[in-house]
Design a protein around this motif. Structure first.
Motif, mmCIF file in Angstrom:
data_model
loop_
_atom_site.group_PDB
_atom_site.id
_atom_site.type_symbol
_atom_site.label_atom_id
_atom_site.label_comp_id
_atom_site.label_asym_id
_atom_site.label_seq_id
_atom_site.Cartn_x
_atom_site.Cartn_y
_atom_site.Cartn_z
ATOM 1 N N GLU A 34 53.887 109.984 56.117
ATOM 2 C CA GLU A 34 54.229 108.632 55.684
ATOM 3 C C GLU A 34 53.778 108.404 54.249
ATOM 4 N N LEU A 35 54.709 107.905 53.424
ATOM 5 C CA LEU A 35 54.400 107.613 52.030
ATOM 6 C C LEU A 35 54.532 106.112 51.804
ATOM 7 N N PRO A 36 53.514 105.461 51.271
ATOM 8 C CA PRO A 36 53.634 104.031 50.995
ATOM 9 C C PRO A 36 54.596 103.782 49.843
ATOM 10 N N LEU A 37 55.124 102.570 49.792
ATOM 11 C CA LEU A 37 55.991 102.160 48.700
ATOM 12 C C LEU A 37 55.216 101.232 47.784
ATOM 13 N N GLU A 43 58.531 105.381 46.007
ATOM 14 C CA GLU A 43 57.523 106.135 46.727
ATOM 15 C C GLU A 43 56.241 106.220 45.913
ATOM 16 N N ALA A 44 55.115 106.072 46.603
ATOM 17 C CA ALA A 44 53.817 106.130 45.945
ATOM 18 C C ALA A 44 52.881 106.909 46.851
ATOM 19 N N THR A 45 51.644 107.024 46.446
ATOM 20 C CA THR A 45 50.653 107.726 47.258
ATOM 21 C C THR A 45 49.422 106.853 47.406
ATOM 22 N N HIS A 46 48.686 107.092 48.484
ATOM 23 C CA HIS A 46 47.408 106.430 48.647
ATOM 24 C C HIS A 46 46.422 107.018 47.645
ATOM 25 N N VAL A 219 47.968 101.467 46.303
ATOM 26 C CA VAL A 219 48.791 102.650 46.048
ATOM 27 C C VAL A 219 48.662 103.047 44.586
ATOM 28 N N VAL A 220 48.933 104.316 44.311
ATOM 29 C CA VAL A 220 48.887 104.846 42.951
ATOM 30 C C VAL A 220 50.276 104.757 42.343
ATOM 31 N N LYS A 221 50.348 104.288 41.111
ATOM 32 C CA LYS A 221 51.617 104.152 40.407
ATOM 33 C C LYS A 221 51.452 104.666 38.981
ATOM 34 N N THR A 222 52.487 105.311 38.464
ATOM 35 C CA THR A 222 52.484 105.774 37.083
ATOM 36 C C THR A 222 53.276 104.791 36.239
ATOM 37 N N LEU A 223 52.640 104.199 35.243
ATOM 38 C CA LEU A 223 53.305 103.233 34.378
ATOM 39 C C LEU A 223 54.235 103.943 33.396
ATOM 40 N N ILE A 231 47.692 100.036 42.134
ATOM 41 C CA ILE A 231 48.164 98.673 42.393
ATOM 42 C C ILE A 231 47.300 98.124 43.522
ATOM 43 N N ASP A 232 46.508 97.139 43.179
ATOM 44 C CA ASP A 232 45.493 96.616 44.093
ATOM 45 C C ASP A 232 46.002 95.338 44.763
ATOM 46 N N PRO A 233 46.205 95.362 46.093
ATOM 47 C CA PRO A 233 46.681 94.146 46.754
ATOM 48 C C PRO A 233 45.712 92.971 46.617
ATOM 49 N N GLU A 234 44.408 93.255 46.503
ATOM 50 C CA GLU A 234 43.438 92.183 46.300
ATOM 51 C C GLU A 234 43.678 91.483 44.968
ATOM 52 N N ALA A 235 43.943 92.266 43.922
ATOM 53 C CA ALA A 235 44.229 91.682 42.609
ATOM 54 C C ALA A 235 45.549 90.918 42.622
ATOM 55 N N THR A 236 46.530 91.438 43.380
ATOM 56 C CA THR A 236 47.826 90.750 43.469
ATOM 57 C C THR A 236 47.675 89.410 44.163
ATOM 58 N N VAL A 237 46.930 89.399 45.268
ATOM 59 C CA VAL A 237 46.693 88.145 45.989
ATOM 60 C C VAL A 237 45.935 87.157 45.114
ATOM 61 N N GLU A 238 44.930 87.650 44.393
ATOM 62 C CA GLU A 238 44.152 86.764 43.518
ATOM 63 C C GLU A 238 45.041 86.150 42.440
ATOM 64 N N ARG A 239 45.924 86.966 41.856
ATOM 65 C CA ARG A 239 46.836 86.438 40.828
ATOM 66 C C ARG A 239 47.770 85.385 41.408
ATOM 67 N N MET A 240 48.311 85.667 42.601
ATOM 68 C CA MET A 240 49.238 84.715 43.206
ATOM 69 C C MET A 240 48.533 83.419 43.568
ATOM 70 N N MET A 241 47.334 83.525 44.133
ATOM 71 C CA MET A 241 46.633 82.322 44.556
ATOM 72 C C MET A 241 46.099 81.524 43.374
ATOM 73 N N LEU A 242 45.849 82.175 42.247
ATOM 74 C CA LEU A 242 45.506 81.424 41.045
ATOM 75 C C LEU A 242 46.693 80.586 40.581
ATOM 76 N N TRP A 243 47.900 81.132 40.658
ATOM 77 C CA TRP A 243 49.095 80.340 40.338
ATOM 78 C C TRP A 243 49.285 79.213 41.347
ATOM 79 N N PHE A 244 49.035 79.517 42.596
ATOM 80 C CA PHE A 244 49.124 78.502 43.646
ATOM 81 C C PHE A 244 48.164 77.349 43.349
ATOM 82 N N TYR A 245 46.936 77.688 42.992
ATOM 83 C CA TYR A 245 45.940 76.658 42.701
ATOM 84 C C TYR A 245 46.258 75.930 41.403
#
Length: 612
Positions: A34-37, A43-46, A219-223, A231-245
């Motif tokens: 299984e490969l995460p997206l 396709e990405a890797t853990h 997941v690991v991503k090449t820019l 790509i950190d889901p914690e950072a993504t959630v924090e960014r989204m919730m800062l916009w929400f707030y």
């Protein structure tokens, strides 16, 4: 009010399937890997342990639909905060002498707007009981959304109920009702109807927003630059919730307009503006209905949680709480090893999810003291503002300095401080952020205390400056020479503290709870604010002269102590990797009767919506 969309029941599950988060490839031995997206569907890797230590973490792409949900929150909060700051003034102060008949004072005086003239104690009781209901009732509605109705349905019903409340509130500003003292009935009715509607809305809007986030694991991503990042889901959630707030507080800034119209026009316009801002909500919800990822209600897990607690207390005892192994006896694997024939309808992962949920609720227990130091106990801050020199500025407009500071500081955190720290591989985790917020709110409480001390010391009425008797021979209020703008300091400190406390709390409530309890755990987060309001209501009798300096000072002392205790108890959480439970409907593994199969038509509709 535009016609409300008909809330579906139950909601259709448009959530992402496992294959939408992972792809697979065949290995040489014939098995599938299984490969995460990533956030763009590639396709990405853990990340390996080495990559976790060496690679820079970045926030992922936020789905555009999430910003639409923030717009829904803006509209609802604009209407809510447009009227809420006015309640105390409306109830506390009587109709000003020589005013225009709509509640506004005579031009050129230092008088404040008023209506019912019931005094500080009753104003505190009305304001605090309203807010307490707004933050306590979500416990009921969050559980109801998880178990029966679904989140979108309750949001729609909440919008309808709030609409009725706003119409009644506009009516309570009619000059005829104000003149003959009959405005109290429609006003109080509108206040408590609004509390019920807001309680339906609040516990469900943030979980439905976070339901739209497709990436739940790092997941690991090449820019494009060739740099590898995580790509950190914690950072993504924090960014989204800062916009929400951010959108919450842009909406809250509506209070500036309603405070000025209260002073210069009257109550009818101050209550009408929030109603007008509220009107786009029904058509906006109708537009979003087919575009949202909506999870169906999964049944109540409360009975299982209570049963887990019973097993843990019986087999481990309360002393095991301090050893970190309290929840272990409830795991099916541990039960099986003990030789017991006890059958339970959950798996080991669910017990871990419950443990993390209780850990989250423990964190929320520290929030009431932050809220009190942020806003003052009860209506203490509003009472102090009536003793200060306004020079034509409505005394309650200064409270809007809190959302103004939040609006200005959010981009600095979202695109300045947090990326700066991540680039240097400094993990500023949720517990560290909350501890920072608790420190700032304590400093805000100290600023309130010092300011009120000098207001009492220099005011014309001494320690009775906010009392109704502090007036001149013509009935006009006597005030201190100290400017009301000094209150901007504690309001600013409190606003920044909210960014460090409330925003991480949204992510904690969502990520550290079982899938079928996210609405309820979010409601428990809100309930911590209800506790603060309950304390304000319980101590309403002392939120008056000559006790205001101590009303600010004692919470400041408690805030300093609780900040240290909080960091000591929860500092280890920042060492954990952000985890969003991947435990699917655990009932299907062991209790077949809980499984709700979908028809072929439902399955086809789900696949179509996922492709969209």
């Amino acid at each position: 009010m535009p016609e409300m969309p008909s809330p579906p029941s139950p909601e259709t599950n448009l959530g992402l399937k496992k294959e939408d988060l992972y792809s697979s490839r065949s290995l040489q031995d014939g098995t599938l890997e299984e490969l995460p997206l990533d956030d763009e569907g590639h396709e990405a890797t853990h990340p390996t342990e080495e990559e976790k230590q060496s690679l820079r973490r970045v926030a992922g792409k936020v789905p555009f639909i999430a910003y639409w949900i923030c717009l829904v929150e803006f509209s609802e909060r604009a209407s809510y905060y447009g009227v809420k700051p006015l309640f105390s003034q409306y109830v506390n102060r009587k109709m000003p002498v020589g005013g225009n008949g709509y509640g506004a004072p005579k031009k050129g005086t230092q008088d404040t707007a008023g209506a019912l003239g019931l005094g500080t104690t009753k104003a505190t009781a009305v304001s605090q009981s309203f807010s307490m209901l707004v933050y306590a009732l979500p416990i009921l509605f969050g559980w109801l959304a998880d178990s029966t109705s679904g989140r979108y349905s309750l949001i729609c019903w909440g919008v309808a109920v709030c609409g009725i409340a706003h119409v009644l509130m506009v009516a309570s500003g009619a000059p005829a009702l104000l003149a003959n003292h009959t405005a109290v009935a429609p006003f109080l009715l509108s206040v408590y109807i609004l509390a019920i509607g807001a309680a339906m809305f609040k516990p469900n809007i943030s979980p439905i927003l976070l339901d739209q986030m497709p990436l739940t694991v790092p997941v690991v991503k090449t820019l494009n630059t060739g740099e590898k990042v995580i790509i950190d889901p914690e950072a993504t959630v924090e960014r989204m919730m800062l916009w929400f707030y951010e959108l919450i507080n842009i909406g809250a800034f509506t209070g500036v307009a309603t405070a000025y119209t209260e002073r210069y026009v009257g109550w009818w316009l101050s209550f009408l503006i929030p109603l007008v801002l509220y009107l786009p909500l029904p058509p906006l919800l109708w537009y979003l209905r087919k575009r949202l990822v909506l999870h169906p209600p999964g049944g109540s897990d409360l009975s299982n949680v209570m049963r887990i607690l019973g097993i843990c207390f019986k087999r481990g005892g309360w002393k095991s709480i301090f050893k970190g192994k309290f929840f272990e006896p409830a795991k099916p694997s541990v039960i099986a090893q003990s030789g017991s024939h006890l059958e339970v309808p959950w798996n080991d992962v669910f017990v871990d999810d419950v443990r993390r949920a209780f850990q989250a609720t423990g964190i929320f227990c520290f929030f009431p003291i932050q809220y009190i130091n942020d806003n003052g106990l009860g209506e203490a801050a509003n009472a102090m503002s009536t003793m200060l020199s306004t020079n034509g500025v409505p005394n309650d407009v200064i409270g809007n300095f809190n959302p103004l500071v939040i609006i200005l500081c959010m981009p600095l955190l979202n695109y300045g401080l947090y990326p700066f720290l991540r680039k240097r591989k400094i993990h500023f985790g949720p517990v560290a952020r909350i501890t920072t917020g608790l420190c700032l709110s304590t400093l805000g409480g100290l600023a309130y205390t010092i300011l009120n001390y000098y207001v009492y010391k220099q005011g014309p009425c001494g320690s009775y400056g906010s009392s109704p008797t502090c007036v001149d021979a013509k009935g006009n209020a006597k005030i201190s020479d100290i400017s009301v703008w000094w209150m901007a300091i504690p309001y600013a400190l409190g606003g920044v503290s909210e960014l460090f406390v409330n925003v991480p709390a949204y992510g904690i409530a969502y990520s550290r709870s079982p899938k079928n309890m996210r609405g309820l755990v979010s409601a428990i987060n809100l309930f911590s604010t209800a506790v603060a309001y309950a304390l304000g209501l319980a101590f309403a009798g002392i939120v008056r002269d000559p006790f205001l300096t101590w009303v600010f000072g004692i919470p400041t002392i408690l805030g300093a102590i609780s900040t240290a205790v909080f960091w000591w108890l929860y500092r280890d959480i920042d060492k954990e990797e952000y985890t969003l439970t991947q435990n699917e409907d655990y009932h299907r593994e062991s209790v077949g009767k809980h499984e709700v199969p979908h028809s072929k038509e439902d399955s086809a509709d789900m696949e179509l919506q996922i492709k969209k």
